[in-house]
Write an enzyme that holds these catalytic residues in place. Structure first.
Site, short mmCIF file in Angstrom:
data_model
loop_
_atom_site.label_atom_id
_atom_site.label_comp_id
_atom_site.label_asym_id
_atom_site.label_seq_id
_atom_site.Cartn_x
_atom_site.Cartn_y
_atom_site.Cartn_z
N LYS A 191 -1.46 -56.82 12.18
CA LYS A 191 -1.23 -57.91 13.13
C LYS A 191 -2.54 -58.50 13.62
O LYS A 191 -2.66 -59.69 13.85
CB LYS A 191 -0.43 -57.39 14.31
CG LYS A 191 -0.13 -58.47 15.31
CD LYS A 191 1.27 -58.40 15.80
CE LYS A 191 1.69 -59.66 16.51
NZ LYS A 191 2.11 -60.71 15.59
N GLU A 238 5.13 -63.35 3.86
CA GLU A 238 4.61 -62.19 4.59
C GLU A 238 5.61 -61.03 4.60
O GLU A 238 5.21 -59.89 4.43
CB GLU A 238 4.39 -62.56 6.07
CG GLU A 238 3.09 -63.24 6.39
CD GLU A 238 2.97 -63.55 7.87
OE1 GLU A 238 1.94 -63.23 8.45
OE2 GLU A 238 3.91 -64.14 8.46
N CYS A 283 -6.12 -51.24 13.02
CA CYS A 283 -6.34 -49.88 13.50
C CYS A 283 -6.09 -49.83 15.01
O CYS A 283 -6.46 -50.74 15.74
CB CYS A 283 -7.73 -49.33 13.25
SG CYS A 283 -8.15 -49.25 11.51
N ARG A 305 -0.80 -52.40 14.37
CA ARG A 305 -2.22 -52.67 14.13
C ARG A 305 -2.71 -52.06 12.81
O ARG A 305 -3.83 -52.31 12.37
CB ARG A 305 -3.07 -52.08 15.27
CG ARG A 305 -2.75 -52.67 16.62
CD ARG A 305 -3.61 -52.03 17.68
NE ARG A 305 -5.00 -52.41 17.52
CZ ARG A 305 -5.55 -53.49 18.05
NH1 ARG A 305 -4.82 -54.29 18.78
NH2 ARG A 305 -6.82 -53.76 17.87
N HIS A 320 2.95 -84.10 -7.28
CA HIS A 320 1.66 -83.94 -7.96
C HIS A 320 1.40 -82.48 -8.35
O HIS A 320 0.29 -81.99 -8.20
CB HIS A 320 0.54 -84.47 -7.06
CG HIS A 320 0.78 -85.88 -6.62
ND1 HIS A 320 0.66 -86.94 -7.50
CD2 HIS A 320 1.18 -86.40 -5.44
CE1 HIS A 320 0.96 -88.07 -6.84
NE2 HIS A 320 1.28 -87.75 -5.60
N ASN A 379 -12.15 -48.07 15.58
CA ASN A 379 -11.53 -49.32 15.13
C ASN A 379 -12.66 -50.32 14.94
O ASN A 379 -13.41 -50.57 15.88
CB ASN A 379 -10.54 -49.78 16.21
CG ASN A 379 -10.01 -51.17 15.98
OD1 ASN A 379 -10.02 -51.67 14.86
ND2 ASN A 379 -9.56 -51.81 17.03
N GLY A 380 -12.79 -50.86 13.73
CA GLY A 380 -13.88 -51.81 13.48
C GLY A 380 -14.53 -51.50 12.14
O GLY A 380 -13.99 -50.74 11.34
N LYS A 399 5.97 -67.31 6.60
CA LYS A 399 6.88 -66.29 7.14
C LYS A 399 7.57 -65.57 6.00
O LYS A 399 7.66 -64.35 5.98
CB LYS A 399 7.95 -66.90 8.06
CG LYS A 399 7.54 -67.29 9.44
CD LYS A 399 7.21 -66.16 10.37
CE LYS A 399 5.81 -65.66 10.27
NZ LYS A 399 4.70 -66.29 10.81
N TRP A 416 -5.60 -48.92 9.29
CA TRP A 416 -5.45 -49.96 8.27
C TRP A 416 -6.74 -49.87 7.46
O TRP A 416 -7.82 -50.24 7.93
CB TRP A 416 -5.32 -51.32 8.93
CG TRP A 416 -5.01 -52.46 8.01
CD1 TRP A 416 -3.77 -52.87 7.62
CD2 TRP A 416 -5.94 -53.35 7.38
NE1 TRP A 416 -3.89 -53.96 6.77
CE2 TRP A 416 -5.20 -54.27 6.60
CE3 TRP A 416 -7.33 -53.46 7.37
CZ2 TRP A 416 -5.78 -55.27 5.85
CZ3 TRP A 416 -7.93 -54.47 6.61
CH2 TRP A 416 -7.15 -55.36 5.87
N GLU A 422 4.29 -72.99 7.64
CA GLU A 422 4.61 -71.80 8.42
C GLU A 422 5.88 -71.13 7.91
O GLU A 422 5.97 -69.90 7.86
CB GLU A 422 4.71 -72.19 9.91
CG GLU A 422 5.13 -71.09 10.86
CD GLU A 422 4.22 -69.86 10.88
OE1 GLU A 422 3.12 -69.89 10.30
OE2 GLU A 422 4.65 -68.84 11.44
C1 G6P Z 1 -2.93 -61.74 10.81
C2 G6P Z 1 -1.46 -61.66 11.19
C3 G6P Z 1 -0.90 -63.08 11.31
C4 G6P Z 1 -1.73 -63.88 12.30
C5 G6P Z 1 -3.21 -63.91 11.91
C6 G6P Z 1 -4.07 -64.52 13.00
O1 G6P Z 1 -3.06 -62.22 9.52
O2 G6P Z 1 -0.74 -60.91 10.23
O3 G6P Z 1 0.44 -62.99 11.77
O4 G6P Z 1 -1.25 -65.19 12.33
O5 G6P Z 1 -3.66 -62.56 11.73
O6 G6P Z 1 -3.98 -63.72 14.16
P1 G6P Z 1 -4.32 -64.22 15.61
O7 G6P Z 1 -4.13 -63.02 16.49
O8 G6P Z 1 -5.74 -64.67 15.58
O9 G6P Z 1 -3.40 -65.33 15.95
#
Ligand code: G6P
Length: 621
Positions: free
Chosen positions: A616, A501, A2, A27, A517, A101-102, A498, A75, A494
């Site tokens: 994010k 996501e 948000c 956000r 395994h 926001n929260g 990616k 969000w 990672e």
């Molecule tokens: C969310 C984002 C990710 C990020 C994670 C941790 O899930 O979509 O891209 O890695 O939060 O965020 P931070 O700001 O703590 O690195």
């Protein structure tokens, strides 16, 4: 998670509010709204389901005017993304307008209570409770003398309402009876205020301020700001009025615009050589063959007594922690554990004296990471933060830390922040190593290798065309495996993250040898495996794993070091990356995987920068 904005000044508020929300769309982006005050008791409100572009149309249709206003991009947490659940919410009988926001944890209690007192709820949100609660407190404080301070009653209403809430909030509040004032409050959700000439701007992060204000105030927890066009007053819950601490806004338009790229994610992938240089700038000291950090706030003597390190993080930042586990253990011989912050916060691990906690977070606002940090602080352990956002909660609450200086990262899928986290943690590993086992010459060699890294990443970016071609071949796959060992095991995790996501393809990262395994059961002609296997101590072992996949008919994409001839005859597709020292491989080998994920997502028609269901900055538990 948000985004909120506010404006009070002399121009049409929506000229700031709507583009400001657009910059913070990362956000949250399921619904949005703005409200402006248009005179005593009058306001305009426009809300939509969906993206900010639709809100812009609605604002034009409904001719939203006024020089003071607030806005929100959502969000969803409580209640689905509908117009009635979108913010701003109205409290009392059109008295209060509010965006939040929260998460309010005790909203159910207050919802029932307020409903029994006659307040009429229009939404399923926790936020509407705050709006009505503030209106209720306003009516209860009619005794307050406003002859000297016309905002005293509004302030008292907000103060007494938030004192009744449990949870987190960044709030922007307007009273229709006070059309010159925005009240801003913060507990656990970020808020910044841009200071202009005869105008003030409010936002969840600094990016909307670019082009509008050059001075910024970062609000801290338990602070309330009373914002008018000409004045900014800040009060702390416990200390009363405090002087706003004004600093210069350090980002510019290039940081927040696409600059010719089709997506922020691609722009940020290509910014990595510079973001790595920025992370290293001034921190590598050849003379002492070590790294130097200004903000650790712990002396070398104190750090020498650290005998265990816990790294905690979420998502991509957690993977950077895994890279650091290998590095710190190898360079400094200090035992390292990497814990998901969401697990650490509720676990009660036995932690000895001499344990240091590193919390890693791009945003510095991730709720679980902050909770884990607070839990460790409560237990008396020193805590350090590694984050990208100056003024973030993590930066304020950790005992010390290191900023990434990667510039704003806007694409929801983290790329440049990840590689900056990896290099920052590598420099910390060097620093700890030099406090313990690493001699001068080895320290110098490590520094030399680090200096070559930005160029190696520049070269790795040249795999873009090859990544696009391979993406075309596999973009219809339903499953992918990502396999690597040692330093490249986190890269496998990672790379898989990616892809899932942003393209919604199921992908699993695994230690290459471990795939025997279980995951090998998935292998068939339609399940490609991505091997990350630049040269290194386990190269031959990974080669055997690759052969095992080929023997079962699985297509193989191999990411290997330049000059590798062996893999050519085995893999279906090969991506060559420059040769670097083992410990820097994760930073180079992730680049083609970021590009592969990006191109697959684009070919599948996905919204790369705003993938479905994600946000994010995850400021809820
Ligand atoms: C969310 C984002 C990710 C990020 C994670 C941790 O899930 O979509 O891209 O890695 O939060 O965020 P931070 O700001 O703590 O690195």
């Amino acid at each position: 998670m948000c985004g909120i904005v506010g404006y009070v000044g002399f121009r049409s508020a929506v000229e700031f509010l709507v583009p400001g929300l657009k910059r913070m769309e990362y956000r949250g982006y399921d619904s949005a709204g703005v409200a402006t005050l248009t005179g005593w008791g009058d306001f305009s409100l426009a809300k939509t389901v969906g993206r900010i572009d639709r809100l812009q149309e609605r604002v034009i249709q409904e001719s939203v005017t006024g020089t003071i206003g607030i806005g929100h991009t959502r969000w969803a947490t409580h209640g689905p993304p509908t117009e009635s659940n979108a913010h701003p919410h109205i409290g009392g009988n059109n008295l209060v307008l509010l965006a939040h926001n929260g998460v309010i944890e005790n909203y159910q209690f207050w919802k029932e209570r307020l409903a029994s007192e006659g307040f009429d709820f229009q939404s399923a949100t926790d936020t509407e409770v705050i709006a009505h609660l503030i209106a209720r407190q306003w009516h209860r404080r009619a005794d307050i003398d406003t002859s000297v301070d016309p905002h005293a009653r509004a302030l008292a209403a907000v103060q007494s309402a938030i004192a009744k809430l449990r949870g987190t909030y960044g709030l922007v509040v307007m009273f229709t009876e006070l059309p010159d004032l925005i009240i801003v409050a913060r507990l656990g959700s970020p808020i910044v205020i841009g200071v202009g000439d005869g105008e003030h701007f409010v936002a969840s992060d600094p990016s909307p301020l670019v082009g509008h204000a050059s001075k910024i105030v970062y609000l801290s927890d338990h602070q309330i700001a009373l914002v008018t066009a000409e004045n900014l007053r800040i009060l702390h819950r416990d200390y009363g009025a405090i002087e706003p601490s004004v600093s210069a806004l350090e980002i510019d338009s290039n940081d927040v615009e696409l600059s010719g790229y089709p997506h922020y994610m691609l722009k940020e992938i290509f910014e990595q050589p510079e973001s790595l240089e920025n992370a290293m700038r001034g921190r590598l000291c050849e003379d002492n063959a070590t790294a130097v950090f200004g903000g650790l706030n712990l002396s070398p003597q104190q750090l020498r007594h650290i005998n265990r390190i816990i790294l905690t993080a979420c998502g991509t930042s957690f993977h950077a922690g895994l890279v650091a586990e290998y590095l710190i253990e190898e360079f400094a011989r200090i035992p390292v554990e990497v814990e998901y912050a969401s697990e650490l916060r509720y676990r009660n691990p036995p932690v000895n004296q001499g344990t240091l906690l590193f919390a890693i977070s791009q945003s510095g606002e991730t709720a679980d990471t902050l909770a884990a940090l607070r839990e460790m602080k409560r237990k008396g352990h020193p805590t350090l933060g590694i984050c990208n956002v100056v003024g973030s909660t993590l930066a304020q609450e950790a005992d010390g830390g290191v900023f990434l200086h990667a510039g704003p990262e806007i694409g929801v899928a983290s790329t440049k922040a990840y590689t900056s986290q990896c290099i920052t943690l590598s420099m910390l590993a060097l620093y700890f190593g030099r406090l313990h086992h690493i001699g001068y010459d080895s320290g110098r060699r490590i520094i030399d290798a680090m200096h070559q890294l930005p160029d190696a990443v520049r070269t790795a970016l040249k795999t873009n065309d090859e990544a696009r071609r391979i993406a075309g071949k596999y973009c219809h796959a339903e499953n992918l495996l990502y396999l690597g060992r040692q330093y490249n095991y986190p890269t496998a995790l990672e790379g898989a993250l990616k892809l899932k996501e942003i393209s919604y393809i199921h992908a699993e990262g695994y230690p290459a040898a471990e795939m025997k395994h279980g995951p090998i059961a998935l292998v068939d002609a339609s399940t490609p495996s991505v091997f990350i296997m630049p040269q290194g101590s386990v190269y031959d072992k990974v080669m055997s794993n690759l052969e095992e996949i080929k023997a079962r008919g699985g297509p193989v994409i191999a990411v290997v070091a330049e000059g590798d001839k062996r893999v050519r005859n085995l893999a279906d597709d090969v991506i060559y990356i420059p040769h670097v020292d083992d410990f820097l491989q994760p930073i180079v080998s992730i680049v083609p995987l970021q590009l592969l994920a990006y191109h697959i997502a684009v070919l599948r028609g996905c919204d790369v920068d705003k993938p479905r269901n994600l946000a994010k900055s995850v400021t809820v538990e």
